[in-house]
Write a protein that holds these residues in place. Structure first.
Motif, short mmCIF file in Angstrom:
data_model
loop_
_atom_site.label_atom_id
_atom_site.label_comp_id
_atom_site.label_asym_id
_atom_site.label_seq_id
_atom_site.Cartn_x
_atom_site.Cartn_y
_atom_site.Cartn_z
N LEU A 50 0.86 -1.18 0.00
CA LEU A 50 0.00 0.00 0.00
C LEU A 50 0.90 1.23 0.00
O LEU A 50 1.76 1.39 0.89
CB LEU A 50 -0.90 -0.02 1.24
CG LEU A 50 -2.04 1.00 1.31
CD1 LEU A 50 -3.03 0.79 0.17
CD2 LEU A 50 -2.75 0.89 2.66
N VAL A 51 0.74 2.10 -1.01
CA VAL A 51 1.61 3.27 -1.16
C VAL A 51 0.78 4.50 -1.53
O VAL A 51 -0.34 4.38 -2.02
CB VAL A 51 2.68 3.02 -2.25
CG1 VAL A 51 3.63 1.90 -1.85
CG2 VAL A 51 2.04 2.71 -3.61
N THR A 52 1.36 5.68 -1.31
CA THR A 52 0.67 6.91 -1.69
C THR A 52 0.52 6.96 -3.21
O THR A 52 1.36 6.47 -3.96
CB THR A 52 1.43 8.16 -1.22
OG1 THR A 52 2.76 8.14 -1.75
CG2 THR A 52 1.46 8.25 0.29
N SER A 53 -0.57 7.57 -3.67
CA SER A 53 -0.80 7.72 -5.10
C SER A 53 0.26 8.63 -5.71
O SER A 53 0.82 9.51 -5.04
CB SER A 53 -2.19 8.29 -5.35
OG SER A 53 -3.18 7.35 -4.98
N ILE A 54 0.54 8.40 -7.00
CA ILE A 54 1.57 9.18 -7.69
C ILE A 54 1.01 9.76 -8.99
O ILE A 54 0.03 9.28 -9.52
CB ILE A 54 2.83 8.34 -7.97
CG1 ILE A 54 2.48 7.07 -8.76
CG2 ILE A 54 3.54 8.01 -6.67
CD1 ILE A 54 3.70 6.24 -9.15
N VAL A 55 1.70 10.79 -9.47
CA VAL A 55 1.33 11.48 -10.71
C VAL A 55 2.38 11.18 -11.77
O VAL A 55 3.58 11.30 -11.51
CB VAL A 55 1.23 13.01 -10.49
CG1 VAL A 55 0.89 13.71 -11.80
CG2 VAL A 55 0.22 13.33 -9.42
N GLY A 56 1.94 10.79 -12.95
CA GLY A 56 2.87 10.58 -14.05
C GLY A 56 3.88 9.48 -13.81
O GLY A 56 5.00 9.54 -14.34
N GLY A 57 3.50 8.52 -12.98
CA GLY A 57 4.40 7.39 -12.73
C GLY A 57 5.54 7.67 -11.78
O GLY A 57 6.39 6.81 -11.55
N LYS A 58 5.57 8.88 -11.15
CA LYS A 58 6.68 9.14 -10.22
C LYS A 58 6.35 10.11 -9.08
O LYS A 58 6.60 9.79 -7.93
CB LYS A 58 7.92 9.61 -10.97
CG LYS A 58 7.76 10.87 -11.79
CD LYS A 58 9.12 11.29 -12.40
CE LYS A 58 9.02 12.67 -13.02
NZ LYS A 58 10.34 13.17 -13.43
N ASP A 59 5.82 11.30 -9.37
CA ASP A 59 5.62 12.30 -8.31
C ASP A 59 4.56 11.87 -7.30
O ASP A 59 3.44 11.53 -7.69
CB ASP A 59 5.16 13.64 -8.90
CG ASP A 59 6.17 14.27 -9.83
OD1 ASP A 59 6.99 13.53 -10.38
OD2 ASP A 59 6.12 15.49 -10.02
N CYS A 60 4.87 11.95 -6.01
CA CYS A 60 3.85 11.74 -4.98
C CYS A 60 2.77 12.82 -5.14
O CYS A 60 3.09 13.99 -5.42
CB CYS A 60 4.48 11.83 -3.59
SG CYS A 60 3.27 11.74 -2.24
N VAL A 61 1.52 12.45 -4.97
CA VAL A 61 0.43 13.42 -5.13
C VAL A 61 0.51 14.56 -4.12
O VAL A 61 -0.09 15.63 -4.33
CB VAL A 61 -0.97 12.76 -5.04
CG1 VAL A 61 -1.25 11.90 -6.24
CG2 VAL A 61 -1.13 11.97 -3.74
N PHE A 62 1.25 14.36 -3.03
CA PHE A 62 1.34 15.40 -2.00
C PHE A 62 2.58 16.28 -2.14
O PHE A 62 2.91 17.05 -1.24
CB PHE A 62 1.26 14.77 -0.61
CG PHE A 62 -0.08 14.13 -0.36
CD1 PHE A 62 -1.21 14.91 -0.16
CD2 PHE A 62 -0.22 12.75 -0.41
CE1 PHE A 62 -2.45 14.33 0.02
CE2 PHE A 62 -1.47 12.16 -0.22
CZ PHE A 62 -2.58 12.95 -0.01
N THR A 63 3.23 16.17 -3.29
CA THR A 63 4.37 17.04 -3.57
C THR A 63 3.88 18.45 -3.88
O THR A 63 2.96 18.63 -4.67
CB THR A 63 5.17 16.51 -4.77
OG1 THR A 63 5.68 15.21 -4.47
CG2 THR A 63 6.34 17.44 -5.10
#
Length: 200
Positions: free
Chosen positions: A87-100
Motif C-alpha cells: 500500500l503506497v501513496t498515489s503518484i502522478v505521471g508514474g513518479k511524483d507523490c500526489v502530495f508534492t
C-alpha cells in the motif's frame, strides 16, 4: 576479521543494521531540492491507519496540490496497491507523490507543510520520515531496519560525512515517533557499545 563482525544487532525487539550507526547522512535541500518526492516508480509505503489520517487531511491540503494530483486522488484515492502488493501513496505521471508541492525551487510534502503550520495533526507517512532507513516486516513477526542508499541522496551523504552525522542521530525524531523514546535510548546505548568495541 572485519567480515566476522555482525552486520545486524538486536535493539529491544527490533533488528537493526550496523550501517544505520556507521553511515553518515544529513538532508541537504539546497542541493537536492527535495528530489526524493518526485523520483522513483511508486509512492511512499503507508499503513491503513496512515491512509485514514491522510484522508482526514486531504480537504485542508487540497488547495496546495497540483491539478494533476487532484485528478489522481479523485480517480483512485490517496493510496493504491503497487505491483509488489504494498500500500503506497498515489503518484502522478508514474513518479511524483500526489502530495508534492513546489516552493522556492524545492519540492516539499504538502502534508508536512500543513502539519508544521498547525493546520493538521498528521505529519507525513513514517516511511518518508524514516528515510534513508527502510523498515521491513520479517516472517517471524519482528521488524528490521535497513539503511538504503539512493543516488538522489548523494548530497545528503556528503553533508552527513562533512558534519559527522550518523543516520540514527539524524533520524532521532522519526525513530522516537515510530518506536518510542525508551527504545531510542536503547539505540543510543547500542551505539555507545559499538563505538567501545571499535565497530563504528
Amino acid at each position: 576479521m572485519e567480515d566476522r563482525l555482525p552486520s545486524i544487532i538486536e535493539v529491544g525487539d527490533v533488528l537493526v543494521s550496523i550501517d544505520i550507526f556507521r553511515e553518515k547522512f544529513c538532508c541537504d535541500l539546497d542541493a537536492c531540492h527535495g528530489e526524493c518526492c518526485v523520483e522513483g516508480d511508486a509512492g511512499a509505503p503507508v499503513t491503513i491507519d496512515e491512509v485514514a489520517a491522510i484522508e482526514d487531511a486531504v480537504e485542508t491540503v487540497w488547495p496546495g496540490l497540483t491539478a494533476s494530483a487532484q485528478a489522481v486522488i479523485d480517480r483512485q484515492g490517496v493510496a493504491y496497491t503497487d505491483e509488489e502488493g504494498d500500500l503506497v501513496t498515489s503518484i502522478v505521471g508514474g513518479k511524483d507523490c500526489v502530495f508534492t508541492c513546489h516552493e522556492g525551487g524545492c519540492c516539499f510534502c504538502a502534508l508536512e507543510k500543513a502539519y508544521r503550520e498547525g493546520s493538521i495533526k498528521f505529519c507525513k507517512p513514517i516511511s518518508c520520515a524514516l528515510y534513508p532507513i527502510r523498515e521491513v516486516a520479517l516472517s517471524n513477526g519482528t521488524v528490521g531496519l535497513n539503511y538504503h542508499q539512493w543516488d538522489v541522496c548523494r548530497a545528503a551523504m556528503a553533508k552527513g560525512r562533512e558534519t559527522g552525522m550518523p543516520v540514527y542521530r539524524f533520524l532521532k525524531e522519526p525513530l522516537i515517533r515510530r518506536f518510542g523514546a525508551g527504545w531510542y535510548s536503547m539505540l543510543e546505548e547500542a551505539a555507545d557499545e559499538l563505538k567501545r568495541m571499535g565497530m563504528i
